[in-house]
Design a protein around this motif. Structure first.
Motif, PDB file in Angstrom:
ATOM      1  N   HIS A 211      22.515  33.131  38.743  1.00 26.05           N
ATOM      2  CA  HIS A 211      23.829  32.545  39.987  1.00 26.05           C
ATOM      3  C   HIS A 211      24.073  31.851  40.718  1.00 26.05           C
ATOM      4  O   HIS A 211      23.870  30.646  40.417  1.00 26.05           O
ATOM      5  N   GLY A 212      24.954  32.205  41.661  1.00 21.78           N
ATOM      6  CA  GLY A 212      25.828  30.754  42.209  1.00 21.78           C
ATOM      7  C   GLY A 212      27.219  31.791  42.550  1.00 21.78           C
ATOM      8  O   GLY A 212      27.256  33.283  42.640  1.00 21.78           O
ATOM      9  N   ILE A 213      28.221  31.021  43.576  1.00 19.21           N
ATOM     10  CA  ILE A 213      29.877  31.327  43.500  1.00 19.21           C
ATOM     11  C   ILE A 213      30.737  31.121  42.533  1.00 19.21           C
ATOM     12  O   ILE A 213      30.789  30.206  41.937  1.00 19.21           O
ATOM     13  N   TYR A 214      31.049  32.185  42.126  1.00 18.54           N
ATOM     14  CA  TYR A 214      32.374  32.124  40.836  1.00 18.54           C
ATOM     15  C   TYR A 214      33.358  32.300  41.596  1.00 18.54           C
ATOM     16  O   TYR A 214      33.530  34.040  42.933  1.00 18.54           O
ATOM     17  N   GLU A 215      34.809  31.323  41.401  1.00 16.82           N
ATOM     18  CA  GLU A 215      36.025  31.778  41.382  1.00 16.82           C
ATOM     19  C   GLU A 215      36.553  32.589  40.579  1.00 16.82           C
ATOM     20  O   GLU A 215      37.183  32.001  38.900  1.00 16.82           O
ATOM     21  N   ILE A 216      37.430  34.022  40.463  1.00 16.56           N
ATOM     22  CA  ILE A 216      37.924  34.093  39.095  1.00 16.56           C
ATOM     23  C   ILE A 216      39.548  35.015  39.384  1.00 16.56           C
ATOM     24  O   ILE A 216      39.673  35.028  41.031  1.00 16.56           O
ATOM     25  N   VAL A 217      40.290  35.217  38.156  1.00 14.89           N
ATOM     26  CA  VAL A 217      41.334  35.735  38.830  1.00 14.89           C
ATOM     27  C   VAL A 217      41.692  37.111  38.559  1.00 14.89           C
ATOM     28  O   VAL A 217      41.738  36.753  36.427  1.00 14.89           O
ATOM     29  N   ALA A 218      41.602  38.218  38.631  1.00 16.83           N
ATOM     30  CA  ALA A 218      41.829  39.215  38.016  1.00 16.83           C
ATOM     31  C   ALA A 218      43.705  39.410  37.869  1.00 16.83           C
ATOM     32  O   ALA A 218      44.468  38.673  38.839  1.00 16.83           O
ATOM     33  N   TYR A 219      44.326  39.459  36.727  1.00 15.22           N
ATOM     34  CA  TYR A 219      45.423  39.719  36.274  1.00 15.22           C
ATOM     35  C   TYR A 219      45.821  40.626  35.321  1.00 15.22           C
ATOM     36  O   TYR A 219      45.068  41.416  34.408  1.00 15.22           O
ATOM     37  N   ALA A 220      47.340  40.925  35.353  1.00 18.96           N
ATOM     38  CA  ALA A 220      48.333  41.937  33.902  1.00 18.96           C
ATOM     39  C   ALA A 220      48.946  41.160  34.074  1.00 18.96           C
ATOM     40  O   ALA A 220      50.005  40.566  34.645  1.00 18.96           O
ATOM     41  N   ILE A 221      50.020  40.994  32.850  1.00 22.52           N
ATOM     42  CA  ILE A 221      51.310  40.924  32.560  1.00 22.52           C
ATOM     43  C   ILE A 221      51.096  41.556  31.299  1.00 22.52           C
ATOM     44  O   ILE A 221      51.108  42.579  31.207  1.00 22.52           O
ATOM     45  N   ASP A 222      52.946  42.111  31.886  1.00 24.49           N
ATOM     46  CA  ASP A 222      53.993  43.228  31.477  1.00 24.49           C
ATOM     47  C   ASP A 222      55.201  42.830  29.511  1.00 24.49           C
ATOM     48  O   ASP A 222      54.409  41.554  29.901  1.00 24.49           O
ATOM     49  N   GLU A 223      54.952  43.577  29.293  1.00 19.93           N
ATOM     50  CA  GLU A 223      56.313  43.167  28.027  1.00 19.93           C
ATOM     51  C   GLU A 223      57.451  41.782  28.271  1.00 19.93           C
ATOM     52  O   GLU A 223      57.615  41.312  27.628  1.00 19.93           O
ATOM     53  N   ASN A 224      57.286  41.692  29.667  1.00 17.82           N
ATOM     54  CA  ASN A 224      58.427  41.190  29.930  1.00 17.82           C
ATOM     55  C   ASN A 224      57.700  39.417  30.261  1.00 17.82           C
ATOM     56  O   ASN A 224      58.576  38.416  30.341  1.00 17.82           O
ATOM     57  N   ASN A 225      56.241  39.514  29.814  1.00 18.81           N
ATOM     58  CA  ASN A 225      55.657  37.912  30.337  1.00 18.81           C
ATOM     59  C   ASN A 225      55.229  37.572  31.188  1.00 18.81           C
ATOM     60  O   ASN A 225      55.213  36.980  32.075  1.00 18.81           O
ATOM     61  N   LYS A 226      55.917  39.372  32.376  1.00 20.91           N
ATOM     62  CA  LYS A 226      55.803  38.669  33.451  1.00 20.91           C
ATOM     63  C   LYS A 226      54.268  38.571  33.913  1.00 20.91           C
ATOM     64  O   LYS A 226      53.520  39.680  33.588  1.00 20.91           O
ATOM     65  N   ARG A 227      53.273  38.136  34.736  1.00 21.82           N
ATOM     66  CA  ARG A 227      51.791  37.584  35.497  1.00 21.82           C
ATOM     67  C   ARG A 227      52.118  38.109  36.496  1.00 21.82           C
ATOM     68  O   ARG A 227      52.963  37.190  37.281  1.00 21.82           O
TER      69      ARG A 227
END
Length: 127
Positions: free
Chosen positions: A103-119
């Protein structure tokens, strides 16, 4: 004086085209993450006061509407509390399933990275 103004105007006109030449024309990632909920319940079962089982909270993050002009190489979720990231290859899956055992409060970060390394990323609070 008139000659100075002419030189300044000419310099402005010539340099006004430079930003277009220096800009990044490869585009970026348009991150769209869909999720039905940001909360879950960890269920702990007890028999005669003894812990017999735990059912983790499970949440799914769907990246299928994320777009990029370049090929996307990775979808994933980072955790602020130090857990290892969960990443998937977009060629095999467009969703990430995350389980929480406590149980708890969690901070997550959803991400995507492309072939140019752009996140591109978005923060999500899980309760």
């Amino acid at each position: 004086m008139r000659q100075i103004i002419s030189v300044v105007l000419m310099a402005i006109l010539l340099t006004s085209t430079i930003p277009g030449c220096l800009s990044d024309l490869r585009g970026g990632v348009s991150l769209v993450v869909n999720y039905e909920q940001t909360n879950g319940t960890v269920v702990e079962s007890y028999v005669d006061g003894e812990h017999v089982s735990t059912t983790n909270a499970s949440l799914e993050f769907d990246f299928s509407n994320t777009e990029s002009e370049s090929q996307i190489l990775e979808f994933g979720v980072d955790f602020a509390e130090g857990r290892d990231s969960i990443a998937v290859n977009p060629d095999t899956s467009s969703s990430v399933i995350v389980e929480f055992a406590n149980h708890g409060i969690y901070e997550i970060v959803a991400y995507a990275i492309d072939e140019n390394n752009k996140r591109e990323s978005i923060a999500v609070t899980i309760r």
